[in-house]
Every structure is written in C-alpha cells, then in structure tokens.
Design an enzyme around this catalytic site. Structure first.
Site, PDB file in Angstrom:
ATOM      1  N   GLU A  33      89.937  44.918  11.560  1.00  0.00           N
ATOM      2  CA  GLU A  33      91.699  45.292  11.488  1.00  0.00           C
ATOM      3  C   GLU A  33      92.122  46.501  12.134  1.00  0.00           C
ATOM      4  OE1 GLU A  33      93.999  44.315   7.542  1.00  0.00           O
ATOM      5  OE2 GLU A  33      92.188  43.649   7.031  1.00  0.00           O
ATOM      6  N   ASP A 106      89.354  43.939   5.695  1.00  0.00           N
ATOM      7  CA  ASP A 106      89.858  44.079   4.088  1.00  0.00           C
ATOM      8  C   ASP A 106      88.925  43.708   3.012  1.00  0.00           C
ATOM      9  OD1 ASP A 106      90.315  46.669   5.574  1.00  0.00           O
ATOM     10  OD2 ASP A 106      92.636  46.655   5.112  1.00  0.00           O
ATOM     11  N   ASP A 108      90.725  42.371   0.633  1.00  0.00           N
ATOM     12  CA  ASP A 108      91.310  42.162  -0.616  1.00  0.00           C
ATOM     13  C   ASP A 108      92.153  41.209   0.302  1.00  0.00           C
ATOM     14  OD1 ASP A 108      93.472  42.925   1.846  1.00  0.00           O
ATOM     15  OD2 ASP A 108      93.535  44.762   0.594  1.00  0.00           O
ATOM     16  N   GLU A 110      94.425  39.955   1.221  1.00  0.00           N
ATOM     17  CA  GLU A 110      95.556  40.063   2.395  1.00  0.00           C
ATOM     18  C   GLU A 110      94.180  40.216   3.848  1.00  0.00           C
ATOM     19  OE1 GLU A 110      98.735  39.653   3.206  1.00  0.00           O
ATOM     20  OE2 GLU A 110      99.648  39.916   1.215  1.00  0.00           O
ATOM     21  N   TYR A 327      87.962  51.732  -0.341  1.00  0.00           N
ATOM     22  CA  TYR A 327      88.141  51.310   0.174  1.00  0.00           C
ATOM     23  C   TYR A 327      89.838  51.789  -0.772  1.00  0.00           C
ATOM     24  CZ  TYR A 327      91.782  47.275   1.384  1.00  0.00           C
ATOM     25  OH  TYR A 327      92.498  46.630   1.681  1.00  0.00           O
ATOM     26  N   ARG A 329      93.035  50.192  -1.945  1.00  0.00           N
ATOM     27  CA  ARG A 329      93.856  49.267  -2.423  1.00  0.00           C
ATOM     28  C   ARG A 329      92.790  48.931  -3.141  1.00  0.00           C
ATOM     29  NH1 ARG A 329      95.311  48.962   2.549  1.00  0.00           N
ATOM     30  NH2 ARG A 329      96.971  49.627   3.270  1.00  0.00           N
ATOM     31  N   HIS A 373      87.293  45.906  -6.532  1.00  0.00           N
ATOM     32  CA  HIS A 373      86.274  46.715  -5.942  1.00  0.00           C
ATOM     33  C   HIS A 373      86.090  48.155  -6.427  1.00  0.00           C
ATOM     34  CE1 HIS A 373      87.890  44.239  -3.016  1.00  0.00           C
ATOM     35  NE2 HIS A 373      89.312  44.473  -3.091  1.00  0.00           N
TER      36      HIS A 373
END
Length: 807
Positions: A33, A106, A108, A110, A327, A329, A373
């Site tokens: 990203e 990432d 997740d 998104e 990570y 989030r 995660h």
C-alpha cells in the site's frame, strides 16, 4: 488461399524457418500500500522481485453520483480513482511482465478489498495471489510469500457492505440537512452517532443540578508515652449508625462536629491485606489510542499516524528500514509463541528471574473481537527504546516506548501492594484510614502505574485493636456533586469500543471527521459540541432516531462481522438497514410533487443531489436542494427584471452567484453577479460592489439591447439581456490589447477543461497569444509553463458559438 510473401519462387530459394524467440518470464510483482513499506519489502526480497505501492484504494464509488443500483441488490458501480490512474497504469504495465503477482496490502477488511480491486484491474487471476503479514520483518515477509492464498471474498463483502451503507447514509441524509439547515453539511452512519454521544453528554452537563454534601475528617493521635512519638494522622468519617455517611448541609455538619467532640475514640480494627496488581494485556488499537491520549497527549489521528510509520519501517542503523511494530489496527490481544519466548528471555536477562512468571501470561480478547491479527507489539523485543531512540523522532520514540514497555510488562509477574485499613470508632461514628505501600513492583518496574495512597501521604503509626486515640480536631468541608465529565479522546474511544460503534480502523477517522465538519471542537483535552453540531444532531434525532443511535449502529457492526465470517450475505445485511432507513427518509422529507402530488425523493445527478418526483419518467418535476432558511427569505436585489418588471433575487448556481427573476418559470431571466470592483469595459447598476450586476459598454450586435455579464463552463462572456429571444453575445475582453505583432485583438478571459483561468487573444485562431496571468501583472507563481493553446483547452474562440447560461 496462398500467401504472397514477395520473395523468389520457393523452388529456386529454400524458405528459411524462423526460430521462435523464447519469452523470458519477468520478475514476480509484489504490491503493497505505501511507498515506505514498498522500500522495506523490496530490501527484504532483493532484486529478484519488483515491488510497487498502490497508495491505498485504487477504485471506489464515484464522487459525482450514488454509484449504487438500488433496483438490483445494491450493485456497486466502481470507478478508478482519478488521483490513482497513473499508479494503476504503472501497476498494470508491471503486471504484464510479471511471472507471479502477490498482493500484500494491509491484513484487514480494507486491505482485502484493495487486493480484490487490484486483482480486477490487473485481470491476471491465474498468477495473482494474496499474501499478508502482521509485521514488516524479513522473516514475516518471506514466510508470507511462501504461503500465498486466495482473496477472502467474505472479508471483501464485509468491506463492500460497510462502504455501501456509508454511501447510502451520506448521500441521503446530507441533502436532508442541506434542505433543513445549510448546504455543505454531512451525516454518516458512525460519525453521527459519535456526534450524538458528545451532544448527549453536553446536554447532561447543561441539565445537571449540583447537590451540596459535606465530608468530615478527623485528626487523631496516639495516647500515653507514644503521644509525641508519632505525628497526628487524618481519617475520613465513613459511617454513621452503620450506614454510609450522608450530610447534606452546614447545619448537619455542625451538629455532627458538636456530637463528635463529645465522643471517646478507639481502634475498631486493623486489617492488612495483600493486593495483587496483574499486568495489562498488550495494546489493541483502542487501548493504544486511549493510553497515548492519557500519557502522551496524542490525538487518535496522531497516534495512528505515528504507529503507521513504526509499522511500515524506519532505518534504525541495521542496514535499511525495519518494521518496528506489528500491524496497528487490531482488536486481538493474542501474541505469537515466538514473541512471547523472546520477551521472557529478555525479562530474565534484564530484570531477573523474580520478574518472570512460571508460565506465559495469556489474555482473552473481548466478545466482539475479530481476532484476525496479533496484538500491537514490537517486532523484535530486543530492540529496546534506549537502543533505537536516537533513530526516531520525538513522537516516534514516545509511542514506541509506550508499545514496547506495555508488551514486555504483559509477560512479567504481577505486582503486590500491602494495604493497611484502620477503622476508628466513637459512639455511632466510624472513621476509616487507608494506606497502600508497594511490596513488589513486578510489571510496574517497566510500565509504571499510578497507585492511590489512601487518605494522605503521612504514614500511620503502629496501631492495635481496642487502642484508645486522642481526637485533636474535626474538619468539616463543603462539596458539590460534579456533572459527568466531557469526553476526551481516551474516554470517547473507550465508549465507542464498549458500545460496538465502529471498528478499530474507524475510531480515529470518525473523531477527525466530526472535528473537521465543525460539529465538535476540542478544548484542551475535552470535546465540546458546536452550535452547528447540536443543530445537526437535533435534526437527525427528530426523524432518524431509530437509526442514529448506539444500539442500531452496534447491531450493524455485528452484521458486518457475520458477513466476514460467511454466516450472512452482504446484500441481506444492507437491506436490513436500508428498508427502515428509506421509510424514515420519506417521512422526513414530507414533500409532495407540485405537479402530480406524488411523494418526492432525493436523487443524485452529475452536479449533486436534487429533489425529484418518484413517478419519473411519467412526471419530470425536479428541484435543487436549498436550505429552507435561504428559500424562505431570498435576498431581493434593487433592480427589477428588464423583461417582466418583477423583483430580482440573489441565487447560487453552478458558476457562482446570479440574479433570477421571481416570475420563474414564466420568466426565465438570469444574469451573473460579481463580488468585485469595476473592471474595464463595464458599467454597474444597483446593489453596490458586493451585489454587482455588470453591463457591457457596447450594445448587442444583433438588437442593440444592453449586454449583461454571464457565465458558462467556458468562462465569462457578454450576452444579450433579451435572451432567449435574442442570442447575441460578445467575448468578455479585459481591456488589454494583444501584444502580438500585427494583431488588433484584445485579451479575453477563458477557462481550461479543469476550470483554470487563462487569457487568450480574441482573434484566435488567427492569433495564438495566451497568458496564465492577468496581462500586465508580474507572474510570481511557480508555474512557468506556457498557457494552453485555446484549442487544447477545449474552449471556443468564436463568440457566436459561446454557450448561453443554463441556470
């Protein structure tokens, strides 16, 4: 059919057989990203891989329309983001040459959705795989590349459902606010609930009525030979007649003090107990934001920005950028076995065996946690804050230390405190003194925690049950109950998490949005609703209380979790929300079509939202959305309509302010209004400089009537005031002659396709003279490129073909 190759007869000249050139397979392509992560991953994988950054979402719903087919199961119409087109093309070019494609966005929802969109754009499904890593380390990246997987469509669907829900709310509630209050306002599924929480708290504070109450402290001393050996100590009046002490006024306090002065006091009990202070779990997103707010004074946005930097990689003197934390989030407190092992080894070596528990500490995630995660932790526990602090900026160093100490402390032994509680009795009154001292710091050696010390810092003297005491004095003090505290970043994030509003990735953006929209302001560390925020909240609750509330929003988050787990379809989840929402929306609009009396709905077109009849195409009525206050009291200008004599009112259109006849639709007269001083070639009437209607000095070339200033997408021009009966026009010259040799033209104002103003000769195409700046002014801008040729700009040079106004 035979092929004529234009050569000699094959019998006389043997044909040469062409050797097929072998196509060399290109490098595997890895897509991440951010550019920072791309540099770090590229260093880990080496030159045999091609690493590209997509910079986040590459496709989304269109900005200029709803982009959702409501008649066909909410089918989304995705478009490539305009600011990502060059990046997308670069990725597509790289994909054409790639032997394999790994999408490492990432880990997740998104990130999964971005991977799905990239896969759609690249169109090479046979060689495209999804990889994810929880930390940007050499080992984690290489392990991920060795274990690719398919894109998780359940995750994608959960993200898609969330995006569609947010669009449906924003595109329907926002126009409602425009009509009721003011244009430019917005509403959102989560942001409106967050605003409601802050407004509700402010309302509780406004309604709060302080209640008076009194406390009484007693100063006591030992008797006998030890009377002067120890200082007097304070004790709080806790009970009267065995009940919790309640004194509501000064009379009650004075009466109690008089009665206390007549009592004899002795020790009722001395109780010592050990209190175990267990270590906290490693950080998840919400607790990181809360503690960063409390300990560092960081906003949620700042916390996540700095954490992103630590995650993506920073050069700490080890030969390149290294990901320093996992990570950021996440809602899981789970930690890998390897990380726990490294932490335990470091604890033993650095702090000693007494700080290491017999077994690793294990923490349980909360009920709504997705547990996708690990918790937020340092990627290499041996990288202590002292070791790498010089390589980090101040904010990075502070946040890294907070994360590192929290994680190491989570695997240490509990702390132990000794608590001494002394009960003092005198008649029907009972005083209590409490002192707490640290017996063993445990995890607090690394992660200090503020511990309450009881009544005061003065230690208690040695005391025994039944021992008599001397009461030196009694200290009554007046107090008033306090209203509930306003939300801080920490308490708001905690409330959002506890009530299931949003997810770890949405807390910071939600808070930033309501501040940016000026619904909420931050004063010091606390949030205060603005007058605008209160008004918006009041309007939404009046018509959408079933939807803009904590319970409904939390239920939707649970539904999205079910979509991600594959237990529920995303279309069903959206329908559950949209069906009651649509009913509330129609009731809120409460409008009928003035042509056919059918209900009115909000539609979205090229230029934004508008009201339209629900019987379209049988009924074509439509109207722009304007705030009620503006529509009820339009500003009446001094001039009268030159066509019908009725009043002219100020309106706002696509190309700025304009005057419109109040006789509309019978009279469609309009004319542009300027908010500037006179310019060459014009005269003004009525309204003054702020409400200036401009007329050309030259008459209409067709009918000799006055020429008025008009606007179109191509820029300003002079148009006959009798339009549409007369379509005579002139170019809008600025009174400056063209500097080109042998040209008698004048500069005219024009616009590029993107709306940027430039100046060109009125004799185009015979003369191509152009300028970015107003002729005669010095160009101080950094943009020194030549102004576009008029044809390249997409504008017309012939005044006879200039567009007429369409307001």
């Amino acid at each position: 059919m035979t092929e004529d190759n234009g050569s000699q007869n094959p019998k006389t000249r043997p044909a040469k057989t062409k050797k097929k050139r072998s196509v060399k397979a290109g490098k595997p392509l890895v897509i991440v990203e951010s550019k920072a992560k791309a540099r770090t991953v590229a260093r880990y994988l080496g030159r045999s891989y091609n690493v590209k950054a997509c910079l986040g979402h590459v496709r989304d719903l269109p900005k200029t329309s709803l982009g959702i087919d409501l008649e066909h199961d909410f089918k989304p119409n995705y478009v490539t983001n305009r600011d990502r087109r060059e990046i997308v093309q670069d990725i597509k070019d790289a994909a054409k040459k790639a032997s394999q494609i790994f999408i490492a966005t990432d880990p997740d929802r998104e990130g999964e959705a971005i991977a799905w969109h990239l896969n759609h754009i690249i169109k090479k499904p046979d060689i495209t795989r999804r990889v994810e890593f929880n930390e940007v380390t050499r080992k984690a990246v290489k392990q991920a590349i060795s274990k690719p997987r398919d894109i998780d469509l359940n995750r994608v669907n959960a993200q898609q459902a969330r995006r569609i829900l947010d669009r449906l709310v924003g595109y329907n509630l926002s126009p409602y606010l425009w009509r009721e209050l003011a244009s430019g306002l917005s509403a959102g599924r989560v942001q409106s609930v967050a605003t409601k929480l802050i407004c509700d708290r402010e309302e509780d504070i406004d309604k709060f009525v302080p209640v008076e109450y009194w406390t009484i402290d007693g100063m006591f001393r030992k008797t006998g030979d030890e009377k002067d050996a120890y200082p007097s100590f304070k004790s709080n009046l806790a009970r009267i007649d065995g009940e919790h002490m309640k004194i509501s006024d000064v009379d009650g306090a004075d009466a109690a003090v008089r009665e206390l002065a007549e009592q004899d006091f002795k020790i009722g009990s001395v109780i010592t107990k050990t209190i175990t202070k267990r270590p906290y779990a490693p950080f998840i997103t919400s607790t990181l934001q809360q503690e960063a707010s409390k300990r560092l004074g960081f906003t949620a946005r700042k916390t996540m920005t700095v954490a992103q930097q630590l995650y993506e990689g920073i050069d700490v003197g080890e030969g390149g950028e290294e990901g320093l934390i996992t990570y950021m989030r996440t809602d899981s407190v789970r930690v890998s076995d390897e990380a726990v092992k490294l932490a335990r080894e470091l604890i033993t070596e650095t702090f000693g065996a007494k700080y290491l528990p017999e077994k690793p500490n294990v923490f349980k995630s909360k009920k709504r946690a997705q547990d996708a995660h690990e918790a937020i932790r340092p990627t290499v526990p041996d990288r202590s804050p002292d070791l790498i602090g010089n390589f980090l900026n101040q904010d990075q160093a502070k946040l890294y230390k907070l994360i590192w100490t929290r994680f190491i402390a989570s695997q240490m032994n509990p702390g132990r405190d000794e608590q001494l509680t002394v009960e003092i009795e005198g008649g029907r009154y009972q005083f209590r003194s409490t002192r707490t001292s640290m017996a063993f710091d445990g995890f607090r050696k690394v992660y200090p925690v503020r511990t309450p010390n009881g009544n005061d810092q003065v230690p208690l003297p040695p005391l025994q049950d039944g021992e008599e005491l001397i009461a030196e004095e009694f200290l009554p003090e007046q107090h008033f109950t306090k209203p509930p505290p306003r939300y801080t970043t920490a308490s708001l994030v905690k409330t959002l998490e506890e009530q299931g509003i949003g997810r770890p990735s949405t807390y910071a953006p939600t808070i930033s949005t309501i501040i940016d929209r000026k619904y909420v302001k931050r004063e010091g560390q606390t949030f205060h609703p603005t007058d605008l925020g209160k008004e918006v909240n009041k309007l939404l609750l009046a018509k959408f209380s079933d939807i803009i509330n904590e319970g409904f929003t939390a239920k939707m988050e649970d539904n999205l979790d079910l979509v991600q787990s594959g237990e529920k379809g995303w279309v069903d989840s959206v329908k559950e929300f949209y069906t009651p929402f649509l009913v509330n929306l129609r009731e809120a609009l409460d409008m009928e079509c003035p042509k056919c009396q059918a209900p009115v709905a909000i539609r979205n077109g090229r230029y934004g939202a508008f009201f339209a009849c629900t019987r379209y195409p049988d009924c074509d009525w439509r109207a722009s959305i304007s705030p009620k206050k503006q529509a009820e009291a339009p500003e009446v200008l001094d001039e009268k309509c030159p066509q019908c004599g009725k009043d002219l009112v100020l309106k706002h259109g696509r190309y700025g302010k304009f005057a419109a006849c109040t006789g509309f639709p019978d009279c469609r007269f309009t004319q542009s209004i300027e908010d500037s001083k006179d310019e060459p070639g014009t005269s003004t009437e009525g309204g003054g400089a702020k409400r200036e209607i401009k007329y050309a000095e030259l008459p209409c070339p067709k009918c000799e009537a006055r020429m008025i200033l008009r606007r179109s997408r191509s820029g300003r021009f002079w148009g006959c005031e009798k339009y549409p009966d007369c379509d005579g026009i002139r170019p809008y010259t600025i009174g400056v002659k063209c500097p080109a040799d042998d040209c008698d033209g004048e500069y005219v104002e024009r616009r590029t396709r993107k709306g940027k103003i430039f100046y060109g000769c009125s004799k185009y195409p015979e003369c191509n003279e152009t300028s970015w700046t107003f002729p005669g002014k010095r160009d101080t801008s950094d943009d020194k490129e030549k102004a576009p040729d008029t044809a390249e700009s997409g504008e017309t040079s012939d005044a006879s073909t200039a567009p007429q106004p369409s307001e």
